[in-house]
Scaffold this motif. Structure first.
Motif, PDB file in Angstrom:
ATOM      1  N   LEU A 118       0.812  -1.214   0.000  1.00 51.19           N
ATOM      2  CA  LEU A 118       0.000   0.000   0.000  1.00 51.19           C
ATOM      3  C   LEU A 118       0.850   1.270   0.000  1.00 51.19           C
ATOM      4  N   LEU A 261      -4.934  -0.107  -4.865  1.00 50.69           N
ATOM      5  CA  LEU A 261      -5.702  -1.185  -4.252  1.00 50.69           C
ATOM      6  C   LEU A 261      -5.795  -2.396  -5.177  1.00 50.69           C
ATOM      7  N   THR A 264      -2.788  -4.572  -4.673  1.00 47.47           N
ATOM      8  CA  THR A 264      -2.633  -5.253  -3.385  1.00 47.47           C
ATOM      9  C   THR A 264      -3.725  -6.262  -3.085  1.00 47.47           C
ATOM     10  N   ARG A 265      -4.888  -6.106  -3.693  1.00 42.53           N
ATOM     11  CA  ARG A 265      -6.028  -6.949  -3.320  1.00 42.53           C
ATOM     12  C   ARG A 265      -5.755  -8.422  -3.575  1.00 42.53           C
ATOM     13  N   GLU A 385      -9.439  -4.695   2.849  1.00 48.67           N
ATOM     14  CA  GLU A 385      -9.153  -4.597   1.404  1.00 48.67           C
ATOM     15  C   GLU A 385     -10.371  -4.966   0.572  1.00 48.67           C
TER      16      GLU A 385
END
Length: 406
Positions: A118, A261, A264-265, A385
């Motif tokens: 993040l 996002l 990273t998800r 998340e």
């Protein structure tokens, strides 16, 4: 190898020679030689340095900050960012790294997800070249710790529209006001990426806010029953002044936030698999050792059923996440791919840790037995998340062509 010779192997060698029993279809064999070597080194670090203290730090709700620099030596911080990556690696490798950390300690996996996935990715995606050079190398070594301030007390799933933290420009300075909640690493971070709505144009912009800034406070959230090691905080910003040079220069709207996002998800989905793997390994070990009715409970049909269902969930989740990460490596990285991976893997994780706790019976609620921490930590991973419901709507929009968010 004789039993005596096997016993003489140190922990690192034993870990490096072993395949994960939960990797039933041997997906890890598809990594490159370098990636596999680095995964094994990370596994050794987690087994040697983190596992012995994980139950204690969880019970005490403390994060082992003394391990940040040694962890950075494994190369997991900034591993997907060309400027600071220590070796060439794929999204599939980064997924396996998240799995290996989640398998031993979801708190450590979450720290890396916040620091690298993040905070560092926000700078890599939305920062200028000067900002990247100024911040990323020191974050990659663990010299500086970062956090990511998006979620607010009254804004979680609706952050795209409901963000209440504001940014007001005064000459070459921005003035930030608002509150953030559930911000991991925030109590010991050096810098927090704060997302705020520009009062002039209504667009979301990102700011690098150092935690020693006047008007900035971070208060630890106490009494959690999940991810107790993670130092989540409530942040308050009162007239916090940030120079223009610390505004993320390429963050012009929430779409740029969403781009971070998206990266990273899928790794959170891999973390979820790691939690399930850790619980499965503990349950399998317990089933082989625990005797009832004159035999190991591993010989009982109902116990085998629980274990087979668990390894089936893990295998299906690895397959799905491997393909989602492979698509990212090929440059075809869509919101719906990460969303499906996160929704599916976390739901299967939740089932799996429940079945594994069941294998241990009453011992399943004791920290030292190896499942209780995974069982508790799964609840936080399931929600952060993007909740399962929100990720379902992202996939639903993609397959039907209709948005059903409101």
């Amino acid at each position: 190898m004789t039993p005596a010779a096997a016993a003489s192997l140190d922990t690192t060698e034993r870990v490096q020679r072993a395949h994960l029993e939960a990797d039933f279809y041997r997906f890890q064999d598809d990594l490159t030689d370098v990636e596999r070597e680095r995964v094994l080194a990370l596994r050794a670090f987690m087994e040697d340095r983190v596992a012995p203290i994980a139950d204690r730090t969880w019970a005490d709700a403390e994060f082992p900050t003394h391990l940040i620099r040694p962890l950075a030596e494994t190369g997991v911080l900034g591993s997907g960012i060309p400027l600071v990556a220590r070796f060439e690696n794929s999204a599939v490798y980064r997924g396996w790294a998240a799995l290996e950390m989640g398998r031993v300690d979801a708190g450590m996996a979450t720290f890396v997800g916040v620091q690298s996935g993040l905070a560092m990715n926000a700078i890599a995606v939305a920062g200028s070249e000067d900002q990247q050079r100024a911040w990323l190398p020191r974050m990659a070594t663990g010299e500086l710790v970062g956090a990511f301030g998006l979620t607010e007390p009254l804004s979680g799933s609706d952050s795209a529209r409901g963000l209440r933290t504001t940014a007001r420009r005064e000459g070459d300075t921005w003035v930030l006001d608002g509150e953030k909640r559930w911000i991991g690493n925030a109590t010991f971070a050096d810098v927090v990426v704060i997302w705020a709505k520009d009062v002039a144009d209504g667009q979301v912009k990102g700011f690098l806010v150092t935690t020693d800034s006047p008007g900035f406070t971070a208060t630890k959230i106490e009494d959690k029953i999940s991810l107790r090691t993670v130092q989540n905080a409530d942040i308050v910003l009162r007239d916090v002044r940030v120079p223009e040079e610390r505004r993320l220069q390429r963050a012009r709207s929430f779409r740029d936030t969403a781009a971070v996002l998206r990266l990273t998800r899928c790794e959170v989905a891999w973390q979820a698999i790691g939690i399930a793997v850790g619980a499965y390994e503990a349950a399998l070990r317990y089933a082989r050792e625990r005797e009832q009715f004159g035999k190991p409970i591993a010989r009982h049909q109902l116990v085998q059923d629980l274990l087979v269902r668990s390894v089936g969930n893990i295998t299906a989740s690895i397959a799905l996440c491997t393909q989602a990460s492979a698509l990212q490596d090929r440059g075809d990285h869509r919101d719906e791919f990460s969303a499906l991976a996160k929704a599916f893997a976390t739901a299967r994780m939740r089932e799996t840790v429940g079945w594994c706790r069941e294998v241990l019976g009453g011992n399943g609620i004791v920290l030292g037995a190896g499942v209780a921490r995974s069982f508790a930590d799964a609840e936080a991973i399931y929600s952060y998340e993007g909740t399962r419901e929100m990720n379902t709507l992202i996939v639903g929009r993609a397959i039907t062509g209709h948005a059903a968010f409101v």
